[in-house]
Enzyme design. Sequence first.
Site, PDB file in Angstrom:
ATOM      1  N   GLY A   1      -2.671 -30.134 -10.650  1.00 14.59           N
ATOM      2  CA  GLY A   1      -2.506 -31.559 -10.819  1.00 14.59           C
ATOM      3  C   GLY A   1      -1.898 -32.304  -9.644  1.00 14.59           C
ATOM      4  O   GLY A   1      -1.812 -33.526  -9.665  1.00 14.59           O
TER       5      GLY A   1
ATOM      6  N   GLY B   1      -5.145 -35.136 -15.616  1.00 16.67           N
ATOM      7  CA  GLY B   1      -5.759 -34.251 -14.637  1.00 16.67           C
ATOM      8  C   GLY B   1      -4.845 -33.119 -14.227  1.00 16.67           C
ATOM      9  O   GLY B   1      -5.167 -32.343 -13.337  1.00 16.67           O
ATOM     10  N   CYS B   2      -3.673 -33.024 -14.881  1.00 18.42           N
ATOM     11  CA  CYS B   2      -2.784 -31.896 -14.602  1.00 18.42           C
ATOM     12  C   CYS B   2      -2.856 -30.917 -15.766  1.00 18.42           C
ATOM     13  O   CYS B   2      -2.807 -31.326 -16.921  1.00 18.42           O
ATOM     14  CB  CYS B   2      -1.334 -32.356 -14.479  1.00 18.42           C
ATOM     15  SG  CYS B   2      -1.071 -33.492 -13.127  1.00 18.42           S
ATOM     16  N   ASP B   3      -2.908 -29.644 -15.475  1.00 19.17           N
ATOM     17  CA  ASP B   3      -2.901 -28.642 -16.523  1.00 19.17           C
ATOM     18  C   ASP B   3      -1.486 -28.518 -17.089  1.00 19.17           C
ATOM     19  O   ASP B   3      -1.285 -28.389 -18.281  1.00 19.17           O
ATOM     20  CB  ASP B   3      -3.366 -27.306 -15.945  1.00 19.17           C
ATOM     21  CG  ASP B   3      -3.969 -26.437 -17.017  1.00 19.17           C
ATOM     22  OD1 ASP B   3      -4.393 -26.989 -18.051  1.00 19.17           O
ATOM     23  OD2 ASP B   3      -4.017 -25.214 -16.830  1.00 19.17           O
ATOM     24  N   SER B   4      -0.506 -28.586 -16.196  1.00 16.36           N
ATOM     25  CA  SER B   4       0.879 -28.660 -16.648  1.00 16.36           C
ATOM     26  C   SER B   4       1.173 -30.140 -16.924  1.00 16.36           C
ATOM     27  O   SER B   4       0.450 -31.020 -16.497  1.00 16.36           O
ATOM     28  CB  SER B   4       1.798 -28.143 -15.546  1.00 16.36           C
ATOM     29  OG  SER B   4       1.527 -28.831 -14.340  1.00 16.36           O
TER      30      SER B   4
END
Lengths: 403, 403, 135, 135
Positions: C119, C46-49
């Site tokens: 995230g 759920g984190c883009d990074s």
Amino acid sequence: MTDIQSLRNDFPILNKQLDGQPLCYLDSAATAQKPNKVIDVIKTFYQDENSNVHRGLHTLSENATVRYESARETIASFLNVETREIVWTSGATESLNLLAYGLSACFNSDSVIAISPFEHHANIVPWQEACQRTGATLLVLPMLDGVLDEQGAIALLKQHKPDVLAMGHVSNALGNIHPIESLISVCKAIGTITVIDGAQSLLHLRPDLKALDCDFYVFSAHKALGPTGVGGLYGKYQQLNALPVYKTGGEMIREVSFERSSYREAPGKFEPGTPNISGVIGFAAAIDYINEIDPSALQRYEQTLYHALLEKLKQIEGITVYGDTQNNVGVVSFNYKSEHHYDLATLLNTYGVAVRSGHHCTQPLMKMLKVNGTVRASLAFYNNQDDIEHFINALNATIELLD
Amino acid sequence: MTDIQSLRNDFPILNKQLDGQPLCYLDSAATAQKPNKVIDVIKTFYQDENSNVHRGLHTLSENATVRYESARETIASFLNVETREIVWTSGATESLNLLAYGLSACFNSDSVIAISPFEHHANIVPWQEACQRTGATLLVLPMLDGVLDEQGAIALLKQHKPDVLAMGHVSNALGNIHPIESLISVCKAIGTITVIDGAQSLLHLRPDLKALDCDFYVFSAHKALGPTGVGGLYGKYQQLNALPVYKTGGEMIREVSFERSSYREAPGKFEPGTPNISGVIGFAAAIDYINEIDPSALQRYEQTLYHALLEKLKQIEGITVYGDTQNNVGVVSFNYKSEHHYDLATLLNTYGVAVRSGHHCTQPLMKMLKVNGTVRASLAFYNNQDDIEHFINALNATIELLD
Amino acid sequence: MNIEHITKKLSESHGWQAKYREIMLLGKQLPALPDALKVDSALVSGCDSKVWLYLDLDENAQQLVLIADSDTRIVKGLLAIIIAAYASKTPEQASQFNAYELFESLGLIAHLSPSRGNGIRAIVEQIQAKAELLK
Amino acid sequence: MNIEHITKKLSESHGWQAKYREIMLLGKQLPALPDALKVDSALVSGCDSKVWLYLDLDENAQQLVLIADSDTRIVKGLLAIIIAAYASKTPEQASQFNAYELFESLGLIAHLSPSRGNGIRAIVEQIQAKAELLK
Ligand SMILES: Cc1ncc(COP(=O)(O)O)c(C=O)c1O
Ligand SMILES: Cc1ncc(COP(=O)(O)O)c(C=O)c1O
């Protein structure tokens, strides 16, 4: 040029201040801003005209139906196709699902679907699902240095003679304008059905679909000054009408009994249920608005902005720009040294600059470019040189903070 | 009572004149009118806040995402369910297609889907399609004199133990409120999945889904003071998350490669592509508006109007009223002698009265009632006694013209 | 690093740029995770990074132990704040701790928004869920 | 019935009620179709009300012959107008005839709207298409 610059005043959000900074909106590839004309039409619809469409005999319903159906004429003549060749959907994503579902009805394990490496997930995953259902295989056209390898693509198409070629007119991640004219003409010769994802081209390129001669073309209103929750697709009538239906329900039927149902002809049979009436009417207002702008002046203006942006960006040491900078609708997709796009975009935002960062729903493309994402600044005709200066200044300040 | 009457002023269209006559809007079962609050929220979104949602790091996108996701909380708490149990769709029709597609993934030729005879085509045709795909059979519950035969229905359910019961909470054609509480509890006992079509109940009955204990429930915003092009569905989380996806594309994925893709968890996996952002936000404003009204006062008021209308209508000789007049949300569905509903509705419209005529997307029900259609006048809390008088006067004049 | 020190530092930073500079400095002080620990199974989804997170219980002290890293500077700085907030708490204390209030008070609440690109919310939710299990 | 007479009658009717009264009277003058001819194959699709339509060519006179009926009074009256407008025209004349202008001048254009509930447009389109074939 002044003409086009003054259009900016029609977009109320562009006067907005965010945390005391003027908004510098460079995210039009994600969604375009809306002119007052579109906003007013939606408001007036709900204040004075709201009614369900079709089958109603009362005046409000008749009027709403006339508006809804004449919107179909508006987009059809914009794209230079027949009115009955336009189906309203909830957006490009739904249009592509409808097509992948419908066209795959006659796929088998010998079938081949070709896509380009630039595709948005919306033009990949529905075809993957179709492959999984039918055993068909997905063929990916080649690219070179972030640009479609046209000759390689043509050779591959001729070799595999795919059942369908599904590809974007313009890449959302990079802004590349693809040579779809030549690919479509190859497809005609080898009997391949062409599905063009026009989500990123409708506003900037105003394509003439009769001239393009593709079989299907999909679009989203919200990327072309229109409201969210509406889009559509064009299909050559015989082919369109031959597709099996994707969704079923009210309005799209001719007759229903508990034993069986029969469906209307296209486009009706693809539009079950209450449509996005205010969305369709608002989209027609957006098309009316675009129609008032001279297309070549608009393209010249957007190209001028794009090249100014590109030049300034390239002067910054450490910037890598991806994609085709010769044929581009006005998108710069870049990274700075090994800095993470997330940090760049987050810091740019502190200066009021709205850009997108990440994979732009094109993970396979990012993998091929060997990056985990980019920062993407995307232009529209309502941007101006001040926006570019604002952006470049913010980027320089951001880089200073990071270095 | 005065309280509720004054709410009428929040609906600008109700002050409209059509051809010099005040509008008498009795077509809320087709679509409800919108209060200023909803109209303003949509306008403000496009003027000040428009941005795509999810994945954007810039402030506009963050804010739009927060609004979009908090709308999910709003409808979830309205229905007394968990936020993650709500999926946004383009409307009840799409919700039912998603469910019929998803649930039929494990149907076979032994499977049975029960529906009621009152169903809207949107809750018939998707199940017929599922039956055709899987060989399952459709079972229609019995009715008596335009009212569901509750005991007969329960007996049939117990006998056939269907895989799914799909039925409307309220009939759109007749207004009947169905005894879904008892049917759901029978279904629990026999392991039947319950899908409730709430298109006509959300506004009038404000159901508590935890108390109802159905497995799935679908709705459309436009029938509940919200915008067109948006709706949703509730599903008990485990069951919802277990459904295969219906549409695919961007945002709903976890990872995409050209070889394969993996999906997010529900509700995300059912929401590919750019959603109807202004629609969802506008719908939340509609729910906020409804939340400010005392539900029992609203129901009392609607019932008072309904019974006044029904009494006056019954006094006209030659009128036949169909359906359940004991348990009704406020719909009168009627015919006059052997006159055609088309003639009645067309003439009523000349007096500014907006009613619907025809089969109301319930052709099988009409066949069972042995009519080719009815005139339907449907009420909402923004109607008043003047509307009823206006309607009755117009009807008397219409009858005079016809006799 | 303790949370009081961080709160003070951040409240003294005026303007977003100064705030993020401070946050990135906090990130720099967070020890880098050895590459061997940067495995997909430790990624917070759920984190883009990319965010790798490990959380365990010091059985003796009955206190949470957190180590984490990210491929972005800002998220790494935010991780430093989160770790400072949760470290040395008992599972009981951790599950009662309100990270929203902390981020609100730091003026960083936007980072806890439900945006999927963001995230931090997923990280906090994962810590809370694990603390709940360790109680 | 000729179309000039109809136009005159309708233009003398003030208000919608009077207009529809006149239309229904026109419908009454249209002979009912024998039940044997009310077959599904003669139904005009796209009408909410039932409309049976027969169109043929009088070979000698090279003129269109139309007979039609409907289960609703108003549509039957509108059919009477349409028949009066098209009858005795050659296929050539019929395919050039603009029913939209006629309905516009009669103040009945709403009945030619694309609403699916409103079958008049489908009737006109069907007549035009058949006239085209008979040319
Ligand atoms: C009972 C019922 N179900 C389903 C629908 C379909 O809703 P929509 O057209 O908004 O998709 C309607 C709308 O008429 C309805 O009344
Ligand atoms: C090239 C392309 N195709 C398809 C889509 C999907 O459009 P929507 O999200 O409006 O359904 C997008 C939107 O980002 C796009 O850029």
